[in-house]
Design a protein around this motif. Structure first.
Motif, PDB file in Angstrom:
ATOM      1  N   GLN A 189       0.844  -0.857   0.120  1.00  0.00           N
ATOM      2  CA  GLN A 189       0.084   0.055  -0.139  1.00  0.00           C
ATOM      3  C   GLN A 189       0.813   0.705   0.529  1.00  0.00           C
ATOM      4  O   GLN A 189      -0.026   1.998  -0.572  1.00  0.00           O
ATOM      5  N   TRP A 190       1.634   1.197   0.479  1.00  0.00           N
ATOM      6  CA  TRP A 190       2.375   2.329   0.814  1.00  0.00           C
ATOM      7  C   TRP A 190       3.250   2.484  -0.745  1.00  0.00           C
ATOM      8  O   TRP A 190       3.567   4.040  -1.505  1.00  0.00           O
ATOM      9  N   ALA A 191       3.966   1.372  -1.293  1.00  0.00           N
ATOM     10  CA  ALA A 191       4.382   1.288  -2.805  1.00  0.00           C
ATOM     11  C   ALA A 191       2.954   2.499  -3.286  1.00  0.00           C
ATOM     12  O   ALA A 191       3.927   2.976  -5.032  1.00  0.00           O
ATOM     13  N   GLN A 192       1.793   1.602  -3.670  1.00  0.00           N
ATOM     14  CA  GLN A 192       1.241   2.437  -4.156  1.00  0.00           C
ATOM     15  C   GLN A 192       1.041   3.561  -3.844  1.00  0.00           C
ATOM     16  O   GLN A 192       0.579   4.030  -4.979  1.00  0.00           O
ATOM     17  N   ALA A 193       1.113   4.057  -2.748  1.00  0.00           N
ATOM     18  CA  ALA A 193       0.611   5.519  -2.657  1.00  0.00           C
ATOM     19  C   ALA A 193       2.066   6.110  -3.220  1.00  0.00           C
ATOM     20  O   ALA A 193       1.502   7.432  -3.559  1.00  0.00           O
ATOM     21  N   SER A 203      10.436   3.495 -10.040  1.00  0.00           N
ATOM     22  CA  SER A 203      11.558   3.993  -9.816  1.00  0.00           C
ATOM     23  C   SER A 203      11.977   2.770  -9.422  1.00  0.00           C
ATOM     24  O   SER A 203      10.936   1.471  -9.108  1.00  0.00           O
ATOM     25  N   ALA A 204      12.734   2.794  -9.378  1.00  0.00           N
ATOM     26  CA  ALA A 204      13.369   1.440  -8.244  1.00  0.00           C
ATOM     27  C   ALA A 204      13.185   1.070  -7.140  1.00  0.00           C
ATOM     28  O   ALA A 204      13.523   0.089  -6.504  1.00  0.00           O
ATOM     29  N   ASP A 205      12.970   2.371  -6.475  1.00  0.00           N
ATOM     30  CA  ASP A 205      12.579   2.456  -5.268  1.00  0.00           C
ATOM     31  C   ASP A 205      11.497   1.739  -5.499  1.00  0.00           C
ATOM     32  O   ASP A 205      11.002   0.980  -3.924  1.00  0.00           O
ATOM     33  N   LEU A 206      10.941   1.767  -5.705  1.00  0.00           N
ATOM     34  CA  LEU A 206       9.028   1.514  -5.546  1.00  0.00           C
ATOM     35  C   LEU A 206       9.703  -0.115  -6.318  1.00  0.00           C
ATOM     36  O   LEU A 206       8.964  -0.743  -5.995  1.00  0.00           O
ATOM     37  N   GLN A 207      10.265  -0.430  -6.765  1.00  0.00           N
ATOM     38  CA  GLN A 207      10.172  -1.498  -7.006  1.00  0.00           C
ATOM     39  C   GLN A 207      10.900  -2.791  -6.024  1.00  0.00           C
ATOM     40  O   GLN A 207      10.620  -3.558  -5.847  1.00  0.00           O
TER      41      GLN A 207
END
Length: 410
Positions: A189-193, A203-207
């Protein structure tokens, strides 16, 4: 808060009374001491007078003794000899200064160490919020007063997302994770937001966040759905298919989101080079507005779909048209569906048992059906912008023609 301050003032008055009581009591004690001193002075004067008369021979020794006894009795009657006298003089200035300082110092200490904000929050939470904005404000007040409240941070993040505030939601999810740890569902959910807050840019951080979540739980729904969306937006259609297929395995076919996932998989497959979307993977596409002949004895539901004149020019010819047949009372997902484009309207189609999305529920086995047509510019049936009025039909009326006019904005 009004009730709280009323009680605070009453307690303050009690404290002031305790401080000023020695001053008020001291005045009464002083009056009693002055009266006692006067009685003693009169007693000594009376004894001196008796002794002088005895010396002059006016009184005998017996009369002098009787006079002394009488004087002693009068002094005892006029003086309270039973109460012990205590001398504790604090003066009048010190209690008055203390009485003035108590409210000032007490109020200052309360605002420094007190919890008036928690009192106000408790009183506000006693009433149900009337609007979403009021609910958000209460949650924001809660996390400000109680920064360690995990539930408050989590619900605040969910509410931010529902109100299309992904940046604020990402910050709330981050704080939630700091409090409870890096749980896979929270990471997804954090990645989605973060993804939506970054204008749908991967981005690499989301991945890394998604990889961490899926490493803990390979079926984490939010992460799989987000992977599919990001891959589709970047043209990596096979990656989108893989992610959404994995996601659909964990969904109940009667879940409303299941059909949306299947529609997304179909769109991704149709976007693959040199590939055709298989009919079983989602909603079958109608290539022509003409009704193909059915097998003899096969059930047919004839439907005419048209676009209202008001919508001409408001929708694109390439926009997708979905035609759904649902049970009047039963699962919310469609029993049968077909897909066209706006360019094919007006169109006449036929739904048969072969079009059923659920093999165990055929159209001819349902007593009453609810028909509806919708238009989606994105090709997502769950986010259609226009639709027709739902139409209830009786399946026993075989051969009847039913008309759907798309004229309502969703």
């Amino acid at each position: 808060m009004t009730q709280f301050w009323i009680y605070a003032v009453l307690l303050l008055l009690v404290a002031l009374l305790l401080l000023l009581w020695p001053v008020l009591r001291g005045r009464k004690d002083q009056a009693e001491e002055d009266r006692t001193a006067l009685n003693i002075a009169l007693y000594e004067e009376h004894i001196a007078e008796l002794e002088a008369q005895h010396a002059n021979g006016a009184l005998s020794a017996e009369q002098l003794a009787e006079g002394r006894i009488e004087a002693d009795r009068e002094l005892l009657d006029d003086t309270d000899v039973g109460r012990p006298k205590q001398s504790a003089n604090l003066g009048n200035v010190l209690p008055l200064i203390a009485a003035l300082l108590v409210p000032v110092v007490g109020l200052g200490l309360y605002f420094h160490w007190g919890a008036s904000d928690k009192v106000a929050l408790t009183l506000s939470l006693a009433e149900q919020p009337k609007t979403v904005e009021e609910m958000i404000q209460r949650l924001e007040d809660t996390v400000r007063v109680q920064p360690e409240s995990v539930d408050a941070w989590y619900f605040l993040a969910r509410t931010y997302m529902s109100e299309q505030k992904p940046k604020e939601a990402a910050q709330a999810y981050e704080r939630t994770i700091e409090l409870v740890g890096r749980q896979p569902d929270l990471l997804g959910q954090w990645a989605q937001a973060l993804y939506f807050a970054n204008n749908n840019q991967w981005s690499a951080d989301l991945q890394a966040l998604v990889d961490e979540a899926l490493q803990q739980d390979p079926n984490e729904a939010t992460s799989l759905g987000l992977l599919g969306i990001a891959a589709f937006e970047e043209g990596r259609f096979q990656a989108a298919i893989d992610a959404w297929t994995q996601l659909s395995k964990g969904l109940d076919p009667e879940d409303p989101s299941y059909q949306a996932i299947q529609t997304g998989i179909e769109r991704a497959r149709s976007s693959l080079p040199n590939s055709q979307p298989p009919a079983a993977s989602g909603i079958p596409e109608s290539k022509t507005s003409a009704v193909e002949p059915a097998n003899v004895g096969e059930y047919q539901l004839f439907i005419e779909i048209a676009l209202s004149e008001e919508l001409v020019g408001k929708v694109a010819a390439t926009d997708t048209v979905f035609v759904f047949a649902r049970a009047e009372s039963g699962p919310p997902m469609p029993l049968a569906a077909k897909r066209l484009t706006v360019a094919e309207l007006p169109a006449r189609i036929a739904l048969t048992d072969a079009d059923s999305l659920l093999p165990q529920l055929q159209l001819s086995s349902i007593g009453r059906l609810k028909l509806q047509a919708s238009i989606s510019s994105t090709g997502d049936a769950m986010q259609a912008q226009w639709s027709s009025q739902p139409l209830l039909v009786d399946v026993t009326e075989e051969g009847a023609k039913h008309a759907l006019l798309i004229d309502q904005k969703n």
